[in-house]
Scaffold this active site. Structure first.
Site, short mmCIF file in Angstrom:
data_model
loop_
_atom_site.label_atom_id
_atom_site.label_comp_id
_atom_site.label_asym_id
_atom_site.label_seq_id
_atom_site.Cartn_x
_atom_site.Cartn_y
_atom_site.Cartn_z
N LYS A 22 0.83 -1.21 0.00
CA LYS A 22 0.00 0.00 0.00
C LYS A 22 0.87 1.26 0.00
CE LYS A 22 -1.58 1.79 4.01
NZ LYS A 22 -1.50 3.19 4.40
N ASN A 23 1.84 1.31 0.90
CA ASN A 23 2.58 2.57 1.04
C ASN A 23 3.54 2.83 -0.12
OD1 ASN A 23 1.15 3.23 3.29
ND2 ASN A 23 2.70 2.56 4.76
N ARG A 92 -3.94 10.25 3.63
CA ARG A 92 -2.74 10.97 4.05
C ARG A 92 -1.80 11.18 2.86
NH1 ARG A 92 -0.65 13.47 7.81
NH2 ARG A 92 1.59 13.49 7.91
N CYS A 116 -5.23 8.31 8.48
CA CYS A 116 -5.28 7.80 9.85
C CYS A 116 -4.65 8.82 10.80
CB CYS A 116 -4.52 6.47 9.95
SG CYS A 116 -5.44 5.07 9.29
N ARG A 121 0.29 14.65 12.74
CA ARG A 121 1.36 14.20 11.84
C ARG A 121 1.78 15.38 10.97
NH1 ARG A 121 -1.13 8.87 9.27
NH2 ARG A 121 0.97 8.46 8.50
N PRO A 122 2.74 16.17 11.46
CA PRO A 122 3.14 17.38 10.74
C PRO A 122 3.80 17.07 9.40
CG PRO A 122 4.64 16.97 12.57
CD PRO A 122 3.54 15.94 12.67
N ILE A 123 3.80 18.06 8.48
CA ILE A 123 4.51 17.86 7.20
C ILE A 123 5.53 18.99 6.98
CG2 ILE A 123 2.72 16.46 6.10
CD1 ILE A 123 1.94 18.96 4.48
N ASP A 124 6.06 19.51 8.10
CA ASP A 124 7.03 20.61 8.00
C ASP A 124 8.28 20.23 7.20
OD1 ASP A 124 7.21 18.98 10.50
OD2 ASP A 124 9.15 19.99 10.64
N GLN A 125 8.69 18.96 7.25
CA GLN A 125 9.90 18.56 6.52
C GLN A 125 9.66 18.50 5.01
OE1 GLN A 125 12.97 18.25 8.18
NE2 GLN A 125 11.62 19.14 9.72
N ASP A 304 4.16 0.46 12.14
CA ASP A 304 2.89 -0.05 11.65
C ASP A 304 2.57 -1.46 12.17
OD1 ASP A 304 2.61 2.28 10.23
OD2 ASP A 304 3.37 1.45 8.35
N ARG A 396 -8.45 0.05 4.38
CA ARG A 396 -7.42 0.89 3.76
C ARG A 396 -6.13 0.12 3.51
NH1 ARG A 396 -8.33 6.67 6.09
NH2 ARG A 396 -7.05 7.15 4.31
#
Ligand code: EPU
Length: 417
Positions: A22-23, A92, A116, A121-125, A304, A396
């Site tokens: 999936k990922n 996500r 999820c 879950r930040p996305i600053d990077q 996970d 999912r």
């Protein structure tokens, strides 16, 4: 809405086939945006997240054709279009549209991702990476607007080892001018899979799978055909379920190296494991030792699989300590397991789990892997029927779950809630 009904107490026995990861899939599909011609992906899992991503690509003007588990993405009609709401909020990985559209069109407007939400879950990077490549990033009413006159290669040090940021930067950088170096990159197999696809599309990426990735940007990329790697998390979940039910299961179509951390932990508990070229046989035992588990970035024990592992550890003698160093609060399954009779105490980023017999209860999956942990717990219960609601989360990440478990001898079915 549906719920999953589990009449447990039966050891899982037989062979289960693992589908594509999936990922990986949800990064490879948007990667096709970077190509000028059609991209074909094989071994796609039949998951809701994949279906949503297909719709996202169609909304952007591409044409998607399916043949079994193969998807062909014709990108000739593709254009960049603002996507502040709608499907982007449902998963996500919609954040990969940012890197892919930025790389291809120099511009993207994408709503902040959903998915999820077991903790913030930040996305600053990701943003730091886009900015280093020369983009301006602004937040307009909950959607990120990312625009670059010209993307230029840069040296980017990630402050946090992030799978999403590593892939997103690789996507954008593969169409930037010059060379990009990502330092402190994530090393997950899914990153190598994305780099393999991009290289087949004509990109020049070296070092994927190590902490330094070098990407030489190209003016254009072209179509290709690529087969997705097996889902190591799905495989690990079935391995854990086999052990928890004291079963005997061959988990087939896997890359055993991707499963080393879970294999080692199961062996430490006393589970018997036999590795073949593309499969792993897990033979459960009547008694297990307690163990300590630390969820870390790859090649450590996967976060996970932390929640599925919690359920198995309730079956061990004594006290196990399971800590998550990737997501410190990913423990929403714990109150539900407690309702089933588990003896678990939470302390900081750890669950302290004392072996206990579980009993049937009505429980709720609050996210994908929490759901998997409740299914495993239900499979160990000897009397009564466990009801798991929130099946849409489980869908999912686990295709054909009921069929697969039924083929392994479990009594599992879906009912309307
Ligand atoms: N982080 C930041 N800033 C960022 C990005 C991440 O602080 O900009 C932090 C996160 O809060 C977390 C850590 O870094 O503490 C690692 O997060 P990462 O970015 O690696 O996670 P992700 O890319 O958003 C992917 C998988 C997750 C999996 C994690 C970790 C996808 C779509 N999701 O998420 O999978 O848990 O990597 O391996 O690939 C799942 O499949 O159930 C799932 C949640």
């Amino acid at each position: 809405m549906e719920k999953l009904m589990i009449a447990g107490g039966r050891p899982l026995r037989g062979t289960v086939q693992i589908s594509g990861a999936k990922n990986s899939a949800i990064a490879l599909i948007p990667a096709a945006i970077l190509s000028e011609t059609a991209v074909t992906l094989d071994n796609l899992p039949a998951l809701s997240d994949v279906a949503i991503y297909t719709e996202l690509l169609e909304e952007l003007g591409s044409t998607v054709e399916w043949s079994g588990d193969r998807m062909s993405i014709d990108v000739s009609g593709l254009r960049s279009k603002p996507m502040p709401n709608g499907n982007v909020k449902k998963l996500r990985a919609s954040y990969y549209l940012m890197g892919a559209l930025l790389g291809r069109f120099g511009e993207a407007t994408i709503g902040m991702p959903g998915g999820c939400n077991f903790e913030p879950r930040p996305i600053d990077q990701h943003i730091k990476g886009f900015e280093a490549l020369g983009a301006q990033v602004t937040n307009e009413n909950g959607a990120l607007h990312i625009k670059a006159k010209e993307l230029r290669g840069a040296k980017i040090y990630l402050d946090v080892v992030s799978v999403g940021a590593t892939i997103n930067i690789m996507l954008a950088a593969s169409r930037a001018k010059g060379v990009t170096i990502i330092e402190n990159a994530a090393k997950e197999p899914e990153i190598i899979d994305v780099a393999t696809l991009l290289n087949s599309m004509g990109a020049r990426i070296k070092g994927a799978g190590t902490e330094t990735i070098r990407i030489e940007g190209m003016d254009a990329l072209h179509g290709c055909r690529h087969s997705i790697i097996p889902d190591r998390i799905q495989a690990g979940t079935y391995m854990i379920a086999a052990a928890a039910t004291r079963g005997d299961v061959v988990v087939d179509n896997v890359i055993p190296k991707h499963l080393e951390a879970v294999t080692a932990k199961l062996q430490e508990m006393g589970v018997h494991i036999y590795e073949m070229d593309e499969s792993i046989r897990v033979v459960g035992q009547p008694e297990y030792e307690s163990v300590d588990v630390k969820a870390l970035v790859y090649p450590g024990f996967a976060t996970d699989l932390q929640s599925p592992m919690s359920s198995l550890l309730t079956q061990a003698k004594g006290v196990s300590i399971l800590s998550d160093f990737v997501y410190s609060n990913r423990f929403k399954h714990v109150p539900e397991l407690t309702r089933m009779g588990a003896n678990i105490r939470l302390e900081s980023r750890s669950a302290i789990i004392e072996g206990s017999k579980l009993s049937a209860a009505k429980v709720k999956a609050t996210d994908l892997r929490a759901g998997a942990s409740l299914v495993i717990a239900g499979l160990t219960v000897e009397e009564g029927v466990t009801e798991v609601t929130g099946v849409e989360y489980i869908d999912r990440g686990y295709d054909n779950l009921v069929t697969n478990l039924s083929n392994l001898g479990a009594e599992v079915w879906r009912e309307n809630d």
